[in-house]
Design a protein around this motif. Structure first.
Motif, PDB file in Angstrom:
ATOM      1  N   PRO A 282       0.717  -1.206   0.233  1.00  0.00           N
ATOM      2  CA  PRO A 282      -0.210  -0.046  -0.075  1.00  0.00           C
ATOM      3  C   PRO A 282       0.937   1.262  -0.034  1.00  0.00           C
ATOM      4  O   PRO A 282       0.478   2.282  -0.472  1.00  0.00           O
ATOM      5  N   LEU A 283       1.934   1.271   0.811  1.00  0.00           N
ATOM      6  CA  LEU A 283       2.776   2.519   0.632  1.00  0.00           C
ATOM      7  C   LEU A 283       3.299   2.806  -0.701  1.00  0.00           C
ATOM      8  O   LEU A 283       3.090   4.083  -1.338  1.00  0.00           O
ATOM      9  N   GLU A 284       3.673   1.807  -1.585  1.00  0.00           N
ATOM     10  CA  GLU A 284       3.976   2.234  -3.028  1.00  0.00           C
ATOM     11  C   GLU A 284       2.864   2.637  -3.674  1.00  0.00           C
ATOM     12  O   GLU A 284       2.926   3.597  -4.468  1.00  0.00           O
ATOM     13  N   ALA A 285       1.812   2.182  -3.630  1.00  0.00           N
ATOM     14  CA  ALA A 285       0.493   2.400  -4.192  1.00  0.00           C
ATOM     15  C   ALA A 285       0.023   3.841  -4.002  1.00  0.00           C
ATOM     16  O   ALA A 285      -0.201   4.510  -4.855  1.00  0.00           O
ATOM     17  N   GLU A 286       0.252   4.173  -2.626  1.00  0.00           N
ATOM     18  CA  GLU A 286      -0.202   5.606  -2.279  1.00  0.00           C
ATOM     19  C   GLU A 286       0.817   6.809  -2.920  1.00  0.00           C
ATOM     20  O   GLU A 286       0.531   7.869  -3.339  1.00  0.00           O
ATOM     21  N   VAL A 287       2.004   6.250  -2.715  1.00  0.00           N
ATOM     22  CA  VAL A 287       2.854   7.246  -3.434  1.00  0.00           C
ATOM     23  C   VAL A 287       2.959   7.409  -4.792  1.00  0.00           C
ATOM     24  O   VAL A 287       3.136   8.505  -5.391  1.00  0.00           O
ATOM     25  N   ARG A 288       2.759   6.277  -5.474  1.00  0.00           N
ATOM     26  CA  ARG A 288       2.678   6.472  -7.097  1.00  0.00           C
ATOM     27  C   ARG A 288       1.539   7.270  -7.400  1.00  0.00           C
ATOM     28  O   ARG A 288       1.257   8.038  -8.239  1.00  0.00           O
ATOM     29  N   GLU A 289       0.274   6.710  -6.652  1.00  0.00           N
ATOM     30  CA  GLU A 289      -0.932   7.745  -7.046  1.00  0.00           C
ATOM     31  C   GLU A 289      -0.405   9.365  -6.628  1.00  0.00           C
ATOM     32  O   GLU A 289      -1.026  10.168  -7.575  1.00  0.00           O
ATOM     33  N   LEU A 290       0.162   9.636  -5.591  1.00  0.00           N
ATOM     34  CA  LEU A 290       0.389  11.075  -5.650  1.00  0.00           C
ATOM     35  C   LEU A 290       1.316  11.509  -6.740  1.00  0.00           C
ATOM     36  O   LEU A 290       1.011  12.639  -7.442  1.00  0.00           O
TER      37      LEU A 290
END
Length: 572
Positions: A282-290
């Motif tokens: 989830p951390l990677e997903a949240e950063v990629r979204e940003l």
């Protein structure tokens, strides 16, 4: 969360692709004192739990409404005040009913009426409404039956038309049983036209637009994995970006009745393709979204309008520095702030505690020829513009602000608290409350800035968080930015994976400002991940330290002040 941790009610949600004969439905009916969930109360709850056409449980109880029941309502339901006098109140009934409904699809005839009372009850009692998927048999009947088949869509009429075994009589359990028969009869008619899963059923309700139905296939190629998804329009433009722990499941929900937002329905109508990026955790997903929001600024994401906007408070570079709100930070800036107004309020608080000048004119170091303003008369400024204060005498005010921003001292905060105490002793409680809120906001912004800048100062660190299944989520962070992400599943030695991640991680060049050029949103997301959920430090190129005299020492005061327990609690 461990592998065996209890899931919350919100996490136990039925999959939309489950065949209808495997879905658990809870058919509910309420009797009330009237028709307004704001002014009236529940007098009876009846519910039937069914799965695969079979009844697996029932729930029925009278409820003390704690108010009079109008005679007209007694005539309809037959429920008198004497019947509910010794009945349990809603505060004991509603939690039991929510437990009965756990993990089920809620069904009701004219569902907005029943769910409205249940939601209002949760709000009054401080309970969390679980937001279950809801099927309204009135809407479903309007979709399935024509006016030639039924004169209206009242429960009593439908029960007769569809051959229900139970006659509705305005009592909760009997009406719920009748609604079960109506539901099953309607579902039988939907089978031949291809409605076989919960997703199909939700997609068949009137709230689903024809465009939503036609474009449901866009999600078919998505994997059941965590990551980021991008809706693209007819010109390949990115319309919307989101994250999901299960890409296929989440995106398919955009094509069902569960999607209520008209703006998103409009977006779905424009979409021609859905791209995705599978992420390690989830951390990677949240950063990629940003990062994707910043790169594409999709028009249907509300927070993408100004994804990189941040405001900072700096001391100007001149002989008599002043505070200024800017967009480009210096290394010693205070921030980030989400709005210019928030930054300006921090400036007001700092100016109130010091005699740093408030005027915007540039004052030469030698032979200033200005005239003192009203602030000099009010003893808020020593008038360096008129030569009444030298640069050496002015410097301590600037140093006090620099120290509190850098976490080297809290003299400014103590001055503000002393003023708060004075206002309270003088019984100027409204002024004290305003002053307290301003000081609390300043403490928050200082603490946030000091924590984020401390993380951004670290050239490289590696952290690991338990994945809940015996493995690890791994992250390489460089100057507050996610440089690499990976996983070490249960049974896989994590350190070789760490070595590979470090070797292949993104090169991060240290930039300007307290956050070394990183996006405030990204550093905030990374900091939260590093400091919660049992995350552990694996490697760190230099100590990750926060200032000992930073605003974090004021957390106790902040909690007491915000709770209103005292307007001027001391710092422990």
């Amino acid at each position: 969360m461990t592998a065996h941790a209890q899931l919350s009610f919100d996490e136990i949600v039925p999959e939309v692709e489950v065949p209808l004969n495997e879905v658990t439905f809870v058919v509910v009916d309420l009797e009330t004192t009237g028709g307004s969930n704001a002014q009236d109360a529940v007098t009876e709850i009846g519910a039937v739990k069914v799965r695969g056409g079979e009844v697996v449980g029932e729930f029925q109880t009278l409820v003390d409404p704690e108010r009079d029941i109008p005679p007209s309502v007694v005539t309809i339901t037959g429920i008198t005040e004497a019947m509910v006098r010794d009945a349990p109140r809603l505060d004991s009934v509603l939690p039991a009913f929510l437990e009965f409904c756990r993990g089920s699809v809620l069904v009701a005839h004219n569902a907005p009426f029943d769910t409205g009372f249940l939601r209002a009850g949760c709000e009054r009692l401080g309970l969390r409404w679980p937001k279950p998927k809801v099927v309204c048999t009135v809407r479903l009947a309007r979709r399935v039956l024509t006016r030639d088949e039924t004169p209206n869509y009242r429960l009593g009429t439908l029960a007769g038309v569809l051959g229900a075994r139970t006659e509705p009589v305005h009592r909760a359990l009997d009406d719920a049983r009748a609604t079960v028969d109506v539901l099953h009869a309607l579902l039988e008619r939907l089978g031949p036209i291809g409605v076989r899963t919960l997703e199909d059923l939700l997609g068949h309700l009137p709230d689903v637009t024809p465009l939503q139905r036609r474009k449901r296939g866009l999600a078919d190629a998505l994997p059941n994995a965590s990551g980021v998804y991008l809706f693209r329009g007819p010109n390949e433009e990115v319309l919307y970006v989101g994250t999901a722990t299960d890409l296929r499941r989440r995106v398919r929900q955009y094509f069902t009745a569960g999607e209520k937002r008209s703006r998103i329905k409009e977006m779905v109508g424009l979409a021609e393709r859905i791209d995705h990026v599978v992420c390690a955790h989830p951390l990677e997903a949240e950063v990629r979204e940003l990062r994707l929001l910043a790169a594409h600024q999709p028009r249907y994401n509300r927070r993408s309008k100004f994804p990189q906007r941040a405001w900072w408070v700096v001391l100007t570079d001149e002989p008599f520095p002043r505070l200024s709100v800017v967009r480009t930070p210096r290394p010693t800036a205070l921030g980030p702030f989400a709005s210019r107004r928030a930054a300006a309020e921090a400036v007001d608080a700092l100016q109130e505690a010091t005699k740093v000048r408030r005027c915007t004119e540039r004052i030469p170091a030698r032979d200033p020829r200005g005239r003192p303003c009203a602030l000099y008369e009010l003893q808020r400024c020593a008038a360096p513009c008129a030569g009444l204060q030298s640069a050496e005498d002015y410097a301590p005010e600037v140093i006090a602000i620099s120290d509190v921003v850098a976490g080297l001292g809290t003299g400014v905060l103590h001055r503000l608290r002393a003023e708060l105490e004075r206002l309270s002793r003088a019984q100027r409680f409204e002024d004290a409350a305003v002053h307290r809120d301003r000081l609390a906001a300043l403490v928050r912004s200082l603490d946030r800035g000091q924590r984020l800048s401390a993380l951004a100062a670290v050239p490289e660190l590696v952290a690991a968080r338990p994945d809940g299944r015996g493995g690890w989520h791994l992250a390489v962070v460089r100057h507050g930015r996610l440089a690499a992400a990976g996983t070490a599943r249960r049974g896989v030695p994590p350190m070789p994976v760490v070595d590979l991640l470090q070797a292949s991680a993104e090169t991060v060049t240290e930039g300007a400002g307290p956050l070394r050029g990183a996006s405030p949103d990204e550093v905030r997301v990374v900091h939260r991940w590093l400091t919660t959920g049992g995350t552990r430090m694996v490697r760190c190129s230099q100590p990750w330290v926060e200032p000992a005299r930073g605003a974090g020492a004021w957390h106790t005061w902040l909690e007491r002040a915000v709770s209103g327990r005292t307007p001027y609690a001391a710092v422990d």
